[in-house]
Write a protein that holds these residues in place. Structure first.
Motif, short mmCIF file in Angstrom:
data_model
loop_
_atom_site.label_atom_id
_atom_site.label_comp_id
_atom_site.label_asym_id
_atom_site.label_seq_id
_atom_site.Cartn_x
_atom_site.Cartn_y
_atom_site.Cartn_z
N ALA A 175 0.14 -1.28 -0.51
CA ALA A 175 0.02 0.13 -0.44
C ALA A 175 1.11 1.39 -0.02
O ALA A 175 1.62 1.12 0.93
N GLY A 176 1.16 1.76 -1.06
CA GLY A 176 2.20 3.19 -1.08
C GLY A 176 0.88 4.49 -1.05
O GLY A 176 0.13 4.13 -2.03
N GLY A 177 1.58 5.73 -1.41
CA GLY A 177 0.63 6.49 -1.31
C GLY A 177 0.36 7.01 -3.06
O GLY A 177 -0.88 8.04 -2.78
N THR A 209 -4.29 5.25 -5.86
CA THR A 209 -4.14 5.08 -4.16
C THR A 209 -4.51 6.42 -4.35
O THR A 209 -4.50 7.15 -4.88
N THR A 210 -6.61 6.05 -4.55
CA THR A 210 -7.31 7.45 -3.85
C THR A 210 -7.79 7.44 -3.09
O THR A 210 -7.33 7.45 -2.23
N ASP A 211 -9.22 7.40 -2.43
CA ASP A 211 -9.79 7.61 -1.46
C ASP A 211 -9.28 5.81 -0.58
O ASP A 211 -9.61 5.31 -1.34
N PRO A 212 -10.10 6.15 1.05
CA PRO A 212 -9.44 4.86 1.81
C PRO A 212 -10.50 3.99 1.17
O PRO A 212 -10.61 2.82 0.31
N ALA A 213 -11.91 4.14 1.32
CA ALA A 213 -13.33 3.52 0.98
C ALA A 213 -12.68 2.18 -0.41
O ALA A 213 -13.22 1.42 -0.76
N THR A 241 -10.16 2.16 -3.15
CA THR A 241 -8.92 1.25 -2.53
C THR A 241 -9.36 0.67 -1.68
O THR A 241 -8.08 -0.32 -2.17
N ILE A 242 -9.58 0.61 -0.54
CA ILE A 242 -9.45 -0.39 0.31
C ILE A 242 -10.88 -1.88 -0.73
O ILE A 242 -10.21 -2.38 0.08
N LYS A 243 -11.40 -1.10 -1.31
CA LYS A 243 -12.69 -2.04 -2.00
C LYS A 243 -11.72 -2.45 -2.94
O LYS A 243 -11.92 -3.50 -3.35
N ASN A 244 -11.18 -2.37 -3.62
CA ASN A 244 -10.83 -2.85 -4.88
C ASN A 244 -9.70 -3.96 -4.49
O ASN A 244 -9.72 -5.14 -4.96
N LYS A 298 -0.61 12.08 3.48
CA LYS A 298 -1.62 11.73 3.02
C LYS A 298 -3.35 12.40 2.87
O LYS A 298 -3.93 11.56 3.41
N PRO A 299 -3.52 13.12 1.91
CA PRO A 299 -5.13 13.53 1.84
C PRO A 299 -6.04 12.23 2.47
O PRO A 299 -6.11 11.58 1.15
N GLY A 300 -7.02 12.39 2.88
CA GLY A 300 -8.24 11.65 3.27
C GLY A 300 -7.84 10.55 3.68
O GLY A 300 -8.66 9.97 4.40
#
Length: 293
Positions: free
Chosen positions: A8-10, A32-36, A38-41, A80-82
């Motif tokens: 998991a990189g920035g 790496t976009t928003d957490p929801a 990126t984690i969903k992917n 990292k924003p968000g």
């Protein structure tokens, strides 16, 4: 049995599955976009594999690694924003119901390098892995264990002596300004020169400034931990750059202690194609699986 890895990189995530010999069978890379999202992917990639047994996650940080902490598995005070105060491990475990080993991106790479030397019948009792790229971090493995029980090392944020030709540069770290990361990470090229580091020729004197700071980091690590080897990876690293680092290391250390041939002490990663973290994640996932059963 399949083992999973999330690097998991920035900038990007690399998800992979491998066999019990740590050989990659399938992988995917996405930004790496928003957490929801990126984690969903990540979850959707691993849901394809019914025989997934465990996952190792090596994440950008800072992160909470103390299992007793209420926010264990979270990304914490990251710039990292968000992503600040994001639960990473929780959603992965809930969706996939497998053991998860959680550590930093540089710890994952350090462990992968430690495994790679074992696999090559060149075992090391200790090593330090630095990544020098968008940020700077380091992982330390000693006798197969990570250094840091109350948290992971943050060696990218130590302070270094300023280069005489770099005194007017404020640094880019949002927390500390002119710490190691603020002076020597990839984005500092654009801050100094207006162009990205990959477009700066190695003959540019800025590379000597960066090498001066990285050499100081290697000296600090050498004097504090006395590792068998220092490995420098990341987007800024190259053999030509390491030659500059070794020269600066030699001059700054001034023969205070003996570390052997610098070409064998400060080296590029053994695992090709930036695969250190994936290999480390597979091995850590196997370790977590063993501890759970």
């Amino acid at each position: 049995m399949l083992l999973g890895s999330i690097e998991a990189g920035g900038t990007k995530f690399v998800c992979a599955v491998g066999d019990q010999n740590y050989q990659v069978k399938q992988s995917v890379t996405f930004p790496t976009t928003d957490p929801a999202t990126t984690i969903k992917n990540s979850i959707e990639f691993f849901q394809q594999f019914a025989d997934l047994s465990a996952i190792g996650i090596a994440s950008f940080g800072p992160i909470e690694i103390r299992r007793s902490a209420p926010n264990y598995g979270f990304v914490t005070s990251t710039p990292k924003p968000g992503w600040k105060d994001t639960d990473f491990v929780g959603p992965i475990q809930k969706a996939l119901n497998v053991p998860v080993y959680w550590t930093t991106d540089v710890n994952g790479s350090a462990y992968g390098e430690w495994v790679a030397y074992q696999q090559a019948n060149e075992p090391l009792d200790s090593l330090v892995y630095y990544t020098v790229g968008t940020g700077i971090g380091a992982g330390i493995v000693n006798d197969g264990h990570f250094i840091g029980s109350q948290g992971h090392p943050e060696l990218g944020h130590v302070y270094v002596k300023r280069h005489p030709a770099d005194l007017d540069f404020d640094g880019t770290c949002p927390f500390h300004g002119d710490c190691l990361e603020g002076l020597a990470s990839g984005p500092t090229f654009k801050a100094r020169l207006g162009i990205a580091g990959q477009n700066v020729p190695l003959t540019d004197p800025t590379w000597d400034i960066i090498a001066y700071y990285v050499a100081q980091a290697a000296i600090q690590t050498t004097l504090a931990f006395r590792p068998a080897k220092i490995i420098i990876g990341g987007g800024v690293s190259s053999e030509t750059f390491l030659q500059k680092v070794r020269q600066q290391f030699k001059e700054l250390m001034n023969d205070y202690i003996e570390v052997g041939k610098l070409e064998d002490y400060i080296v590029m990663p053994k695992v090709a194609d930036n695969g250190s973290a994936t290999l480390g994640d597979f091995a850590l996932a196997a370790k977590e699986l063993e501890n759970n059963y």
